[in-house]
Structure formats: structure tokens, C-alpha cells
Design a protein around this motif. Structure first.
Motif, PDB file in Angstrom:
ATOM      1  N   GLN A  17     -40.370  21.851 -15.630  1.00  0.00           N
ATOM      2  CA  GLN A  17     -41.171  20.769 -15.020  1.00  0.00           C
ATOM      3  C   GLN A  17     -40.463  19.428 -15.164  1.00  0.00           C
ATOM      4  OE1 GLN A  17     -44.271  21.322 -17.905  1.00  0.00           O
ATOM      5  NE2 GLN A  17     -45.768  21.649 -16.269  1.00  0.00           N
ATOM      6  N   SER A  18     -39.421  19.383 -15.993  1.00  0.00           N
ATOM      7  CA  SER A  18     -38.681  18.142 -16.248  1.00  0.00           C
ATOM      8  C   SER A  18     -37.555  18.495 -17.220  1.00  0.00           C
ATOM      9  CB  SER A  18     -39.603  17.104 -16.898  1.00  0.00           C
ATOM     10  OG  SER A  18     -38.848  16.110 -17.560  1.00  0.00           O
ATOM     11  N   GLN A  62     -36.364  16.449 -19.313  1.00  0.00           N
ATOM     12  CA  GLN A  62     -36.396  15.410 -20.335  1.00  0.00           C
ATOM     13  C   GLN A  62     -36.198  15.869 -21.776  1.00  0.00           C
ATOM     14  OE1 GLN A  62     -40.127  13.225 -20.579  1.00  0.00           O
ATOM     15  NE2 GLN A  62     -39.724  13.017 -22.761  1.00  0.00           N
ATOM     16  N   GLU A 110     -48.310  22.555  -8.355  1.00  0.00           N
ATOM     17  CA  GLU A 110     -49.288  21.524  -7.986  1.00  0.00           C
ATOM     18  C   GLU A 110     -50.229  22.104  -6.949  1.00  0.00           C
ATOM     19  OE1 GLU A 110     -49.370  18.369  -9.108  1.00  0.00           O
ATOM     20  OE2 GLU A 110     -47.311  17.694  -9.532  1.00  0.00           O
ATOM     21  N   ARG A 130     -47.566  13.782  -0.657  1.00  0.00           N
ATOM     22  CA  ARG A 130     -46.607  13.347  -1.672  1.00  0.00           C
ATOM     23  C   ARG A 130     -46.189  14.453  -2.632  1.00  0.00           C
ATOM     24  NH1 ARG A 130     -49.506   7.853  -3.738  1.00  0.00           N
ATOM     25  NH2 ARG A 130     -49.294   6.671  -1.814  1.00  0.00           N
ATOM     26  N   MET A 183     -35.290  15.892  -9.373  1.00  0.00           N
ATOM     27  CA  MET A 183     -35.512  14.704 -10.189  1.00  0.00           C
ATOM     28  C   MET A 183     -34.199  14.244 -10.826  1.00  0.00           C
ATOM     29  SD  MET A 183     -38.299  13.907 -13.129  1.00  0.00           S
ATOM     30  CE  MET A 183     -39.383  15.221 -12.975  1.00  0.00           C
ATOM     31  N   ARG A 237     -39.952   7.266 -26.127  1.00  0.00           N
ATOM     32  CA  ARG A 237     -40.381   8.533 -26.718  1.00  0.00           C
ATOM     33  C   ARG A 237     -40.798   8.327 -28.170  1.00  0.00           C
ATOM     34  NH1 ARG A 237     -39.790   9.788 -21.380  1.00  0.00           N
ATOM     35  NH2 ARG A 237     -37.652  10.258 -20.794  1.00  0.00           N
ATOM     36  N   GLY A 256     -37.791   9.532 -15.084  1.00  0.00           N
ATOM     37  CA  GLY A 256     -37.425  10.480 -14.030  1.00  0.00           C
ATOM     38  C   GLY A 256     -37.768   9.881 -12.678  1.00  0.00           C
TER      39      GLY A 256
HETATM   40  P1  AMO Z   1     -43.360  12.503 -13.988  1.00  0.00           P
HETATM   41  O1  AMO Z   1     -44.216  13.689 -14.213  1.00  0.00           O
HETATM   42  O2  AMO Z   1     -44.046  11.181 -13.799  1.00  0.00           O
HETATM   43  O3  AMO Z   1     -42.347  12.283 -15.204  1.00  0.00           O
HETATM   44  O4  AMO Z   1     -42.421  12.779 -12.741  1.00  0.00           O
HETATM   45  C1  AMO Z   1     -41.405  11.884 -12.373  1.00  0.00           C
HETATM   46  C2  AMO Z   1     -41.372  11.663 -10.883  1.00  0.00           C
HETATM   47  O5  AMO Z   1     -41.228  12.881 -10.179  1.00  0.00           O
HETATM   48  C3  AMO Z   1     -41.870  12.788  -8.913  1.00  0.00           C
HETATM   49  N1  AMO Z   1     -42.849  13.875  -8.768  1.00  0.00           N
HETATM   50  C4  AMO Z   1     -43.000  14.629  -7.660  1.00  0.00           C
HETATM   51  N2  AMO Z   1     -42.375  14.611  -6.480  1.00  0.00           N
HETATM   52  C5  AMO Z   1     -42.736  15.508  -5.550  1.00  0.00           C
HETATM   53  N3  AMO Z   1     -43.684  16.450  -5.741  1.00  0.00           N
HETATM   54  C6  AMO Z   1     -44.351  16.522  -6.915  1.00  0.00           C
HETATM   55  N4  AMO Z   1     -45.255  17.469  -7.099  1.00  0.00           N
HETATM   56  C7  AMO Z   1     -44.017  15.578  -7.945  1.00  0.00           C
HETATM   57  N5  AMO Z   1     -44.443  15.368  -9.215  1.00  0.00           N
HETATM   58  C8  AMO Z   1     -43.729  14.337  -9.693  1.00  0.00           C
HETATM   59  C9  AMO Z   1     -42.529  11.427  -8.844  1.00  0.00           C
HETATM   60  C10 AMO Z   1     -42.639  11.055 -10.301  1.00  0.00           C
HETATM   61  O6  AMO Z   1     -42.657   9.661 -10.481  1.00  0.00           O
HETATM   62  N6  AMO Z   1     -40.596  13.781 -18.004  1.00  0.00           N
HETATM   63  C11 AMO Z   1     -41.004  12.683 -17.144  1.00  0.00           C
HETATM   64  C12 AMO Z   1     -39.817  11.864 -16.752  1.00  0.00           C
HETATM   65  C13 AMO Z   1     -39.255  11.089 -17.913  1.00  0.00           C
HETATM   66  O7  AMO Z   1     -40.036  10.420 -18.608  1.00  0.00           O
HETATM   67  O8  AMO Z   1     -38.042  11.135 -18.125  1.00  0.00           O
HETATM   68  C14 AMO Z   1     -41.682  13.234 -15.911  1.00  0.00           C
HETATM   69  O9  AMO Z   1     -41.520  14.387 -15.547  1.00  0.00           O
HETATM   70  O10 AMO Z   1     -41.639  10.557  -8.181  1.00  0.00           O
END
Ligand code: AMO
Length: 431
Positions: free
Chosen positions: A184-185, A187, A210, A216, A223, A361, A400
Motif C-alpha cells: 500500500q506504500s 514508506q 479502494e 480520483r 507513488m 515519523r 508520497g
Molecule cells: P497516502 O495514503 O496519503 O500516503 O497516499 C499518498 C498519495 O497517493 C495518492 N493516492 C491515490 N491515488 C490514486 N488512487 C488511490 N486509490 C490513491 N490513494 C492514494 C494520493 C495521496 O496523496 N505512506 C504515505 C506516504 C508517506 O507518508 O510517505 C501514504 O501512503 O495522491
């Protein structure tokens, strides 16, 4: 035939004979002359076919060539001031590779679901081409930005044993005899990276189950995530705004033609100057309430809220100091008021919504452990992550940037599905 040239480069071959290889976009006929609008994925060029200049077989191709037929064209490059590109080809010879069957995407308007079903063909269109070239430019600009600032690219894995952004949007999969989740990230892994490299970034696909069917959200998106040792939340925001400004500047400089194809109002992008306004969550809530919106403190902002909050601003804005309950376990508490965490969201102007999520963090092991317990996360699974607080813990931050949200905003595209070559949403896995 003479050496192959890309259509975008023919301006360097004025009055020379060149060979172009590509596809038929359109044909216009009139007596002793016909015109072939040719594309090769780099440019659209008008090719002129005169009865006296070619063999009768080549001249008669006007009756057999269909839209998207593939061919090689040999001809002389001429100036054509009335053509958009400024040049055209006086054709000498044509070699057909394949006569295309009736092409499903005609030059008329089509419905969006039809176009998405035909994404494999739709990618050839002018507008999709422009969007994906801008996407390419944003990726290139992002890499240059971090590479030039002493960041090392340390990519995170796609298969993970644990969640980083909460358990509700995990895609679960089998990993031999264990369960695994798609990332999911990146990070949490980047936090390990910076202890070895000081500043890192990762760039890869992200998977979130999601359920929201909005313009969106994708279930698979990309990312760009920088992570920095010894950065606090303010340093983090400084970097984030500089980064976004840089991306916009590079697209404006290098992708004028594409922005024009998309009819993007570039005056809006030219207004993206530093610094971006920074407001607290509480201040954002006040803007909503002052504008008559019934908003409950502690909730996350929905799309209409974000649009309203950003209305007064020309640039993206950063909202920081979020209620701890709404945000992920790893965010650092505000030392002056532990109701809040040092998180930040960047919201794009013109109603495009959140493009960045980030935070300072939590570096304190006890506070981190208490958050992990409170959220019922498995301590054993996060043991390696907790180790980072055992061995030389330091203040650190990162964020991100959602690539497709950024592409949509810069292109002026209301829907995110065109910002990625192969969109994946709750209802779409094909093609
Ligand atoms: P976060 O969950 O806010 O942060 O996600 C970061 C950015 O990712 C994009 N995003 C999406 N784009 C398209 N479809 C989606 N379902 C979707 N969900 C999120 C947005 C969002 O701002 N770990 C933290 C990042 C960090 O702190 O380094 C994180 O995942 O543009």
C-alpha cells in the motif's frame, strides 16, 4: 527505400528524401491528388500524393488504405507553413505492411466505457498520447529532482507481510503457503533505507482495494516516495512544495505541445509559485464551517470539502497537524498537544484534490509500540520496523506523491483513469 526517420525529426531533413514508418490516421481525396495524414507515435504529418509523382499502384492505394493500416512512406520533406507541424511529405513511394480491418475507434466521439474496453487501441489517439507523454515527463522530472539532491533510489517490495496504511484496503494474495499483501506504500521500508543512505526515494506501483468509485481512485496506482533522515515536518513541507513546483515547471517547459493538445489553461499552472500556503487541520475546518458546511471535527475531508478549502488559493496548499485518530500509526504526535499528529496533505488547486500525503515519523519506541497495540497490529510482524527505533533512532520524515492524481491535475483531466496506461478500478481489470 532510404534510411528510416521518426516523423518528429523531419524538420532536420528539409528537401531530403526520408522514409517514415507508421500508420494511416486519415485520408482525404480529390482527383489527381490525395492526402494521407500519417502518424508514427511521434508526430502527425500530412503526406501529399500527386498522380504524376508516383506509380499508378501507389496512387490507387487511396482506394484500399484504411484507418490504422501500417506502411512505410518514402518522400521529400517540404515546408508547409499552413500545417500544424510546419512540414509535409511529397510522397515518392509507399510500401504497405498491413491493410487494417475496420478500426473500431473512428474519428467521431465515443463513450468512455467503450474507449476503456478498447484501451489497447485508444492509446494511439492524440489526446491519450499527450497525457502519457506528460506522465513520462513527470516521472523524469521526479527522478532528476531527487537524483540532483543526494537521494538514492531504494525500491520497496511489492509483496509484504503487513499493512502500512491500515488494514481495510489490503489486497490479500497467497505467497506459497503463507498469506501476503500487495504493498500500500513503500514508506516503512524507506524508513529502513534512510538509516543506511540518509535520503532515499522509491517509485513503484501501489495497490489498494479502494471500494470508492470516484474519479480520483484507482486500485493500482504509482507513488513517488522520498524519505529523509533528520528532517522534521517543516523540512518535509519545504521539500514537498519545491518538488511539486519543479514538476510543474518542467512540464510547462518541455511539454508545451502536449498541453496545447489537451487545451490546458496553462496560465493556471504558471501561477504555481512558492511558497504554498500552509494551514492547520483546525484552520481548514474553520474555512468549511465559515462557508456553511456541516463538518464534524475529526473527520477526513471529502472531495467537495477539499475543493472548498482550496478555492481561495491559486497554488496547492498544505494542511498539517491532523487529529491523531484519523491518521496512520507511524505518524509522530505533536509534543505540545498529543491530540494531533505531524501529518501533512497537499491539496492541488482547481478541485483536483489531494496529491501528497506525508508526515514526520514517530521515532520514540514506546510511543510507536503503544500505537501498534492500540490499532491491534501484530507486533511480531512489525518487529523489523521497531528495530529501527532500537538502533540509532533519529527524527525523520517523508511523503508520497500520487503520480496519477498529479498527472490528472497538470493535464486538466477530471478523471484519473486516463492518467495511467492500463487503469485498474473496482469495476475494471481488462484489458
Ligand atoms: P497516502 O495514503 O496519503 O500516503 O497516499 C499518498 C498519495 O497517493 C495518492 N493516492 C491515490 N491515488 C490514486 N488512487 C488511490 N486509490 C490513491 N490513494 C492514494 C494520493 C495521496 O496523496 N505512506 C504515505 C506516504 C508517506 O507518508 O510517505 C501514504 O501512503 O495522491
Amino acid at each position: 527505400m532510404v534510411k528510416h526517420t521518426l516523423a518528429k525529426n523531419i524538420d532536420k531533413h528539409l528537401n531530403e528524401t526520408v522514409t517514415l514508418k507508421g500508420w494511416v490516421y486519415n485520408i482525404r481525396k480529390s482527383g489527381k491528388i490525395w492526402f494521407l495524414i500519417f502518424r508514427d507515435g511521434t508526430e502527425f504529418i500530412q503526406c501529399v500524393i500527386l498522380k504524376d509523382e508516383v506509380s499508378s499502384e501507389v496512387f490507387d492505394l487511396k482506394n484500399t488504405l484504411t484507418q490504422e493500416s501500417s506502411l512505410a512512406i518514402e518522400g521529400v520533406v517540404q515546408k508547409a507553413p499552413r500545417q500544424k507541424f510546419g512540414y509535409e511529405i511529397l510522397v515518392k513511394n509507399i510500401k504497405v505492411m498491413q491493410i487494417a480491418e475496420e478500426y473500431p475507434i473512428s474519428l467521431k466521439e465515443h463513450g468512455i466505457e467503450f474507449l476503456l474496453d478498447n484501451r489497447h487501441l485508444w492509446l494511439r489517439s492524440k489526446k491519450q498520447n499527450a497525457i502519457l507523454r506528460i506522465r513520462h515527463e513527470i516521472i523524469k522530472a521526479s527522478r532528476n529532482f531527487f537524483d540532483d539532491r543526494d537521494f538514492t533510489l531504494i525500491d520497496s517490495p511489492m509483496f509484504t507481510p503487513n499493512a502500512s496504511e491500515g488494514t481495510t484496503t489490503l489486497f490479500k494474495t497467497k505467497y506459497f503457503d503463507q498469506d501476503a499483501y500487495l504493498t500500500q506504500s513503500g514508506q516503512l521500508y524507506s524508513e529502513a533505507g534512510i538509516m543506511g543512505f540518509n535520503k532515499t526515494y522509491c517509485f513503484g506501483p501501489i495497490f489498494r482495494a479502494e471500494k470508492s468509485k470516484t474519479r480520483r481512485h484507482l486500485t493500482e496506482f504509482w507513488m513517488i516516495e522520498p524519505e529523509m533522515a533528520f528532517y522534521d515536518i517543516n523540512d518535509n513541507m519545504d521539500l514537498a512544495e519545491e518538488f511539486v513546483r519543479y514538476i510543474v515547471e518542467q512540464v510547462l517547459k518541455n511539454r508545451k505541445k502536449e498541453l496545447e493538445i489537451l487545451e490546458r489553461d496553462t496560465s493556471k499552472l504558471e501561477k504555481i509559485t512558492l511558497p504554498f500556503p500552509r494551514i492547520t487541520y483546525d484552520e481548514a475546518v474553520k474555512i468549511l464551517q465559515d462557508n456553511g458546511r456541516d463538518f464534524k471535527w475529526g473527520d477526513d475531508f471529502g472531495a467537495p470539502d477539499e475543493t472548498l478549502i482550496t478555492k481561495k488559493f491559486d497554488t496547492p496548499i498544505m494542511i498539517h497537524h491532523w487529529p491523531a485518530e484519523t491518521k496512520a500509526f507511524y505518524m509522530k504526535r505533536d509534543e505540545n498537544d498529543d491530540k494531533f499528529v505531524l501529518g501533512v496533505d497537499m491539496i492541488a488547486p482547481e478541485g483536483y484534490g489531494e496529491i501528497i500525503g506525508g508526515s514526520q515519523r514517530e521515532e520514540d519506541i514506546d510511543l510507536l509500540l503503544s500505537r501498534i497495540k492500540k490499532e491491534n497490529l501484530s507486533e511480531e510482524m512489525y518487529n523489523w520496523y521497531i528495530d529501527l527505533r532500537r538502533y540509532g533512532s533519529v527524527p525523520h520524515s517523508g511523503f508520497g506523491l500520487g503520480l496519477e492524481r498529479t498527472v490528472s491535475w497538470i493535464c486538466g483531466n477530471q478523471h484519473i483513469r486516463e492518467a495511467i496506461p492500463w487503469p485498474r478500478t473496482i469495476t475494471r481489470l481488462k484489458p
